[in-house]
Design a protein around this motif. Structure first.
Motif, PDB file in Angstrom:
ATOM      1  N   ASN A 121       0.806  -1.213   0.000  1.00  0.00           N
ATOM      2  CA  ASN A 121       0.000   0.000   0.000  1.00  0.00           C
ATOM      3  C   ASN A 121       0.840   1.264   0.000  1.00  0.00           C
ATOM      4  O   ASN A 121       2.020   1.254   0.328  1.00  0.00           O
ATOM      5  CB  ASN A 121      -0.966  -0.004   1.195  1.00  0.00           C
ATOM      6  CG  ASN A 121      -0.245  -0.102   2.526  1.00  0.00           C
ATOM      7  OD1 ASN A 121       0.579   0.747   2.867  1.00  0.00           O
ATOM      8  ND2 ASN A 121      -0.556  -1.131   3.306  1.00  0.00           N
ATOM      9  N   ARG A 122       0.198   2.356  -0.384  1.00  0.00           N
ATOM     10  CA  ARG A 122       0.718   3.719  -0.260  1.00  0.00           C
ATOM     11  C   ARG A 122      -0.362   4.512   0.457  1.00  0.00           C
ATOM     12  O   ARG A 122      -1.537   4.421   0.104  1.00  0.00           O
ATOM     13  CB  ARG A 122       0.980   4.360  -1.633  1.00  0.00           C
ATOM     14  CG  ARG A 122       1.853   3.538  -2.554  1.00  0.00           C
ATOM     15  CD  ARG A 122       3.321   3.531  -2.137  1.00  0.00           C
ATOM     16  NE  ARG A 122       4.144   2.906  -3.147  1.00  0.00           N
ATOM     17  CZ  ARG A 122       4.342   1.586  -3.255  1.00  0.00           C
ATOM     18  NH1 ARG A 122       3.762   0.764  -2.401  1.00  0.00           N
ATOM     19  NH2 ARG A 122       5.122   1.096  -4.201  1.00  0.00           N
ATOM     20  N   ILE A 123       0.026   5.301   1.460  1.00  0.00           N
ATOM     21  CA  ILE A 123      -0.952   5.967   2.312  1.00  0.00           C
ATOM     22  C   ILE A 123      -0.621   7.455   2.429  1.00  0.00           C
ATOM     23  O   ILE A 123       0.526   7.832   2.649  1.00  0.00           O
ATOM     24  CB  ILE A 123      -0.991   5.337   3.725  1.00  0.00           C
ATOM     25  CG1 ILE A 123      -1.304   3.837   3.625  1.00  0.00           C
ATOM     26  CG2 ILE A 123      -2.019   6.047   4.604  1.00  0.00           C
ATOM     27  CD1 ILE A 123      -1.234   3.113   4.953  1.00  0.00           C
ATOM     28  N   VAL A 124      -1.657   8.299   2.303  1.00  0.00           N
ATOM     29  CA  VAL A 124      -1.542   9.732   2.540  1.00  0.00           C
ATOM     30  C   VAL A 124      -2.485  10.091   3.678  1.00  0.00           C
ATOM     31  O   VAL A 124      -3.678   9.770   3.638  1.00  0.00           O
ATOM     32  CB  VAL A 124      -1.906  10.550   1.285  1.00  0.00           C
ATOM     33  CG1 VAL A 124      -1.839  12.047   1.587  1.00  0.00           C
ATOM     34  CG2 VAL A 124      -0.986  10.205   0.127  1.00  0.00           C
ATOM     35  N   LEU A 125      -1.948  10.757   4.714  1.00  0.00           N
ATOM     36  CA  LEU A 125      -2.741  11.106   5.885  1.00  0.00           C
ATOM     37  C   LEU A 125      -3.078  12.593   5.888  1.00  0.00           C
ATOM     38  O   LEU A 125      -2.233  13.431   5.570  1.00  0.00           O
ATOM     39  CB  LEU A 125      -1.979  10.778   7.169  1.00  0.00           C
ATOM     40  CG  LEU A 125      -1.562   9.329   7.398  1.00  0.00           C
ATOM     41  CD1 LEU A 125      -0.790   9.215   8.708  1.00  0.00           C
ATOM     42  CD2 LEU A 125      -2.774   8.409   7.415  1.00  0.00           C
ATOM     43  N   ALA A 126      -4.314  12.898   6.285  1.00  0.00           N
ATOM     44  CA  ALA A 126      -4.736  14.265   6.588  1.00  0.00           C
ATOM     45  C   ALA A 126      -5.216  14.225   8.040  1.00  0.00           C
ATOM     46  O   ALA A 126      -6.378  13.924   8.306  1.00  0.00           O
ATOM     47  CB  ALA A 126      -5.842  14.719   5.647  1.00  0.00           C
ATOM     48  N   PRO A 127      -4.324  14.466   9.014  1.00  0.00           N
ATOM     49  CA  PRO A 127      -4.632  14.156  10.414  1.00  0.00           C
ATOM     50  C   PRO A 127      -5.710  14.997  11.057  1.00  0.00           C
ATOM     51  O   PRO A 127      -6.390  14.543  11.992  1.00  0.00           O
ATOM     52  CB  PRO A 127      -3.290  14.344  11.116  1.00  0.00           C
ATOM     53  CG  PRO A 127      -2.465  15.173  10.209  1.00  0.00           C
ATOM     54  CD  PRO A 127      -2.928  14.886   8.819  1.00  0.00           C
ATOM     55  N   GLY A 128      -5.881  16.251  10.616  1.00  0.00           N
ATOM     56  CA  GLY A 128      -6.975  17.058  11.137  1.00  0.00           C
ATOM     57  C   GLY A 128      -6.972  17.177  12.653  1.00  0.00           C
ATOM     58  O   GLY A 128      -5.990  17.583  13.273  1.00  0.00           O
ATOM     59  N   ALA A 129      -8.087  16.793  13.281  1.00  0.00           N
ATOM     60  CA  ALA A 129      -8.268  16.960  14.721  1.00  0.00           C
ATOM     61  C   ALA A 129      -7.227  16.206  15.536  1.00  0.00           C
ATOM     62  O   ALA A 129      -6.940  16.595  16.682  1.00  0.00           O
ATOM     63  CB  ALA A 129      -9.674  16.498  15.121  1.00  0.00           C
TER      64      ALA A 129
END
Length: 307
Positions: free
Chosen positions: A107-115
């Motif tokens: 897999n390849r993962i992109v995070l948008a962590p936000g809160a």
């Protein structure tokens, strides 16, 4: 009889997963073969695995004031996890993980962590002040390190075990390492720790693992995927193998390992036995799609626990 008490100071995410025939090249658009939405975030994943095993799990985390956040809290509660201290931050979005999975299950993962980035030491203090100290506190690097440090300090003050999964790969604050009993990196994360602490790259994985453990004053489990894991405890090194399986999706396997390891360790198991359980749960999880959805339940879980 209740299981061990585990507190997760960590993240939650909503996983948006696309299954591809191949990964796109730079600037290229490809069609996905399938799509799934699920519950994720390293903290929530590890909490889920520990809860499925029978631990008494509490979660200290943050979500946004959106439907993803509300669904996340409902999912945690549905797993039997105490979500009292999963705070809602109205002016932030809930964490999102955009995941691409290729035909080999990589897999390849992109995070948008936000809160998740708004979780504070005060939130940790509130949880400890309400519920007292757990047997073990488990954290990852998807929330601020000052918050992780507070959780570990409070745990140590109450006689608990502290376990850090330094993922996603990043430098770790020395103040966090100073109050960490166990570190569980994969090979990439291990290399970053080694460079930060010893100023060099990996030369001999086994010798380097022992050296790093001595340097930071903590026990180590270096997870090696299909090759099992290296355990460094009290200066001794043990290599433990993984069973051969056909992987379809490796997403969340490391979290299954950490949740299982923490459950066993908090329950008084020997470190080698805790590592074996983590390997078994992670190896089983890669045979199914998804993150939390891939974790063993029912008869599958009973089979793993029976050895």
């Amino acid at each position: 009889m209740t299981g061990p008490r585990i507190m997760i100071v960590g993240s939650s995410m909503t996983d948006l997963v696309s299954y591809l025939g191949r990964m796109p090249e730079r600037g290229e658009t490809v069609f996905g073969k399938d799509f799934a939405q699920g519950f994720g975030g390293k903290g929530a994943n590890q909490a889920a695995m520990a809860a499925l095993l029978g631990a008494e799990v509490s979660m200290v985390g943050a979500v946004g004031g959106d439907s993803f956040g509300r669904d996340t809290v409902e999912n945690l509660r549905g797993l039997g996890i105490d979500a009292t201290h999963v705070v809602e931050i109205d002016d932030a979005h809930s964490g999102i993980a955009m995941i691409l999975v290729d035909p080999d299950g990589d897999n390849r993962i992109v995070l948008a962590p936000g809160a998740n980035e708004r979780l504070t030491p005060q939130h940790v203090d509130d949880a400890f002040d309400d519920a007292g100290g757990p047997d073990l506190v488990l954290s990852q690097l998807e929330v601020p390190q000052e918050t992780i440090r507070r959780g570990f300090e409070r745990a140590k003050g109450a006689g608990g075990i502290t376990v850090l999964n330094p993922a996603p790969a990043a430098a770790v604050d020395p103040g966090v390492l100073a109050v960490t009993d166990w570190v569980i990196p994969n090979e990439t994360e291990f290399a970053i720790l080694l460079e930060a602490e010893l100023g060099r790259g990996v030369e001999d994985l086994e010798a380097d693992a022992v050296a790093l453990g001595e340097r930071i004053g903590a026990s180590l489990v270096v997870t090696l995927g299909e090759r099992g894991a290296l355990l460094v405890h009290d200066g001794d090194l043990t290599r433990l193998e993984a069973p051969a399986v056909e992987a379809v999706d490796t997403t969340g396997a490391g979290d299954a390992f950490c949740g299982g390891f923490a459950f066993a360790l908090a329950g008084g198991a020997a470190p080698a036995d805790a590592t074996r359980l983590g390997i078994a749960l992670a190896s089983d999880s890669v045979t199914r799609r998804g993150t939390q959805a891939s974790y063993a339940r029912g008869a599958d879980l009973e089979r793993i626990l029976a050895g």
